[in-house]
Design a protein around this motif. Sequence first.
Motif, short mmCIF file in Angstrom:
data_model
loop_
_atom_site.label_atom_id
_atom_site.label_comp_id
_atom_site.label_asym_id
_atom_site.label_seq_id
_atom_site.Cartn_x
_atom_site.Cartn_y
_atom_site.Cartn_z
N PHE A 30 -23.63 35.01 -62.48
CA PHE A 30 -24.79 35.82 -62.14
C PHE A 30 -24.90 36.05 -60.64
N ALA A 31 -24.48 35.06 -59.86
CA ALA A 31 -24.54 35.22 -58.40
C ALA A 31 -23.60 36.34 -57.97
N ILE A 32 -22.44 36.42 -58.63
CA ILE A 32 -21.48 37.48 -58.27
C ILE A 32 -21.98 38.85 -58.73
N LEU A 33 -22.48 38.89 -59.96
CA LEU A 33 -22.84 40.17 -60.55
C LEU A 33 -24.14 40.75 -59.98
N SER A 34 -25.02 39.88 -59.49
CA SER A 34 -26.29 40.41 -59.02
C SER A 34 -26.66 39.78 -57.69
N ASP A 35 -26.91 40.63 -56.68
CA ASP A 35 -27.23 40.08 -55.36
C ASP A 35 -28.67 39.58 -55.31
N LYS A 36 -29.47 39.95 -56.33
CA LYS A 36 -30.86 39.51 -56.32
C LYS A 36 -31.02 38.08 -56.84
N PHE A 37 -29.93 37.57 -57.45
CA PHE A 37 -30.07 36.30 -58.16
C PHE A 37 -30.58 35.17 -57.28
N ASN A 41 -37.67 34.80 -54.46
CA ASN A 41 -38.56 35.29 -55.50
C ASN A 41 -38.00 35.06 -56.88
N ASN A 42 -36.73 35.42 -57.01
CA ASN A 42 -36.10 35.31 -58.31
C ASN A 42 -35.97 33.85 -58.73
N LEU A 43 -35.63 33.02 -57.77
CA LEU A 43 -35.47 31.61 -58.11
C LEU A 43 -36.77 31.02 -58.64
N MET A 44 -37.88 31.43 -58.01
CA MET A 44 -39.19 30.98 -58.48
C MET A 44 -39.41 31.45 -59.92
N GLN A 49 -39.67 30.34 -65.72
CA GLN A 49 -39.11 30.66 -67.03
C GLN A 49 -38.56 29.41 -67.71
N ILE A 50 -37.77 28.68 -66.92
CA ILE A 50 -37.17 27.45 -67.45
C ILE A 50 -38.25 26.49 -67.90
N ILE A 280 -30.58 28.18 -70.41
CA ILE A 280 -31.25 29.26 -71.14
C ILE A 280 -32.17 30.06 -70.22
N GLY A 281 -32.86 29.37 -69.33
CA GLY A 281 -33.74 30.07 -68.38
C GLY A 281 -32.96 31.04 -67.52
N ILE A 282 -31.83 30.55 -67.00
CA ILE A 282 -31.01 31.40 -66.13
C ILE A 282 -30.42 32.56 -66.92
N LEU A 283 -30.00 32.27 -68.13
CA LEU A 283 -29.42 33.33 -68.96
C LEU A 283 -30.43 34.45 -69.19
N THR A 284 -31.65 34.05 -69.58
CA THR A 284 -32.69 35.05 -69.82
C THR A 284 -32.92 35.89 -68.58
N ASN A 285 -33.05 35.20 -67.46
CA ASN A 285 -33.31 35.89 -66.20
C ASN A 285 -32.13 36.78 -65.80
N GLY A 286 -30.93 36.22 -65.90
CA GLY A 286 -29.74 36.95 -65.47
C GLY A 286 -29.54 38.24 -66.26
N LEU A 287 -29.76 38.15 -67.57
CA LEU A 287 -29.59 39.34 -68.40
C LEU A 287 -30.58 40.43 -67.99
N VAL A 288 -31.79 40.01 -67.61
CA VAL A 288 -32.78 40.99 -67.16
C VAL A 288 -32.35 41.60 -65.81
#
Lengths: 322, 499
Positions: A30-37, A41-44, A49-50, A280-288
């Motif tokens: 996810f870090a590679i595919l999305s620079d927002k990861f 903000n996103n980490l929060m 989510q987690i 699972i939290g990261i997966l949900t977030n990453g897919l979004v």
Amino acid sequence: MTKKKDISTFITAYQKFGILVILIVEIIIFAILSDKFFATNNLMLVGRQISFFGMSAVGMTMVLLLGEIDISVGSILAFSGCLAVKLMEEGGINPFIACVIAVGISVLFGFLTGVFVTRFQIPSLIATLAMQQIIKGCTYLLTGGIPIRASSEGFKFFGQGFVFGVVPTPILFMIALFIIGFVVLHSTCFGRRIYAVGGNNEAARLSGIKTNKVRIIVFMISAATAGIAGIIMASRMGTGQPSVGTDFAMDVLTATVLGGVMLTGGKGKILNVFIGAIIIGILTNGLVLLDVLEYWQWIVKGFVFLFAVAMSNIELFFNKDK
Amino acid sequence: MANSIFLATKELTKIYDSITVLQGVSIDFYKGEVHALIGENGAGKSTLCKMLSGAISPASGQIVIEGQAYDGLNPEESKKLGVGMVYQEFNLVAELSVYENMFIGKELKKGAFLDKKEMIRRAKEVFENMGVELDVMKTISQLSVAYCQLVEIAKALLENSKLIIFDEPTAPLTNNEVDVLFEIIHRLKEQGIAIVYISHRMDEIFNICDKVTVLRDGQYITTQTIEETSREELIRLMIGRELSSEFPERVENIYKDDEIIMEVENLNTSKIHDISFQLKKGEILGLSGLVGSGRSEIVRAIFGADRIKSGDIKINGEKVTMKTPQDAIKKGVALLPEDRKREGLMLNQSIKLNMTITFIDKLAKGPFVNKKMEQDSVEKSVKLLSVKLASVENPISSLSGGNQQKVVLAKWISTGCDILFFDEPTRGIDVGAKKEIYDFLFRLKNEGKSIIIISSEMPEILGLCDRILVMYEGKMMGELDAKEATQEKILTLASGITE
Ligand SMILES: Nc1ncnc2c1ncn2[C@@H]1O[C@H](COP(=O)(O)OP(=O)(O)OP(=O)(O)O)[C@@H](O)[C@H]1O
Ligand SMILES: [Mg+2]
């Protein structure tokens, strides 16, 4: 024969480090595919989510350890959030007391499930499927299907606040629940009894354990953790939302099973479930973040769940060496 | 010898988690010969046999079957090559019927459908040949351990195997069924079938075996013909030292004769009828009878494991109701159940949990387990019963059968209960360890505990008990005092004959 050895080394390695590796690989992807990861903000966001999955996974772990299952957690999540907000807004009840009542009634639902499972011998899959429907009905009766806005600032702190200025409160709640769960499972008589009942119900009964009581209490705990998650989620959104939690049970189950808890009961460690929840939290977030169409997200998550279950049974597949 | 070798092991070795449990074992098994495999608990007997049946694979070494060498077998190959095995731990599906269990994986078909009629007929036939009366339509969960064992044996007979391994087949059986089994083995032998026979009962070894191989700590010690060896020698070879006697000196009851601890009056359940007896302080009372005569049902009913229809139980003169095992334990009553896999153990849980679960609240402060007390208690039991294990955190399934039994014993002995029911306490335990357990039972007796023992081993009943109650078809046939009791008298009562 060497092949067999390789497989058994692999199994041992997976059971020890598998989910950590999955977590790291996931983060890298996810870090590679999305620079927002990695944005703060996103980490929060991920953190919160987690925490919802995580809280409920604590109860779910105990349920699965008994060899039972609880798919009513999603409905409880929605119900408890809506009830708390409703009591506060329309009943004018103190937010804290409203939350206690909401969790209390969630626990009552858990008690009912437990009674159906033990006294009437209804398989928990069926009992909680029915409860899911029943509780959903209660939620919609309560709200008329319309979200209720929460105005109390005190209440909002549960989901939106920060402790020490940086840690979102939901995360703190989750960590607290995990610690409690860990202590219960590893250091109390009750924890030992959960493992015993999950290991062999008849042997546990003959060892003087009230197996039905253990079961009922565990369903109550699961309902409690789902209820707490529901309140914190409502606080986070600032509304009691009747439609939340449709995919919740699935996510919680996946997190728990990824953590190595076997659906057949008796086996699993809660610390790994913590990592499972993060995955699972990261997966949900990453897919979004990656703008994956929601329909595809469902498909992906379905497969992840199957993968998790398969891996938790991995020994049975390859290893007849018992 | 006119016979030829059917199967030979060559330097077979097995390693579990870097522990070598079997090291370079080579044995020849001949056609038409009954070959005993003996050794202490954990010596590696079951491990060796599981490699022959393909349940596990060797780390190194070979299995030679009729001249053909294999590095390891899987269960299908092994079956095809004619190796059948009756496992120490049952592998029956509880929800399926007897005949369905017998035909698992080899169901007979008629077109696309199961040929139930034929399967039932064949299953019945096997039991008829065995001389055992059993309804093949019953589900396994309705059967007692002894019958489960008979089903396992029947299953193996169905296979047309050329070598059959019996891993402690008689452990749950009483004399009558043992005789039946021996007759079957004789017949198999005459047909030229090779038999591997594992047992801790020395009498049996001398009764039906032609040869005996001793294993100790995973090592091959020796193979002898039965004529050239003796009981004492075999025991010495097995445990590596002399055993002065297999039974300790009998201990008389040191307590007053009239001190009655427990009184049972007209107890009725669906399986036992009008049972009345008394249990005295410091007494060991034996319950004898054939399989299915209701011995286990008596203690189960008192312990609250089965439903009682009517009857009174008094403890220390006071009427008590024990509806659940939990009630019973609170009243100081403990029951070691007969079937360790189904009722005794949580197989995938740690040895530690299994050893302490019955009294975990006594090792706790409030709701929290005191880890030190727990550890101490476990270590004490391990030492007391000399349980052979790598770590108490390991699952109990990693122990050998006899060592699992020791763990079940430990969990009940440590409860501190005053009234102890032991249903087949030494099932699968080796000669040396048995003696230690007998010693321990006498110690409990001297401390004033009252014990009921159910055992299918006649010497055990005769050697340990003060009084013996004999059951037949759910009814109590009579009581024998230790001084007057003999095997014949017990058997007469047990077969329902009254003078
Ligand atoms: N799955 C396993 N994992 C680890 N160790 C094992 C496993 N199975 C067996 N062992 C070990 O291997 C050794 C030999 O066990 P085995 O079952 O062959 O003994 P045995 O001679 O049949 O004893 P018993 O008379 O008690 O049945 C034991 O020390 C046991 O602890
Ligand atoms: Mg064995």
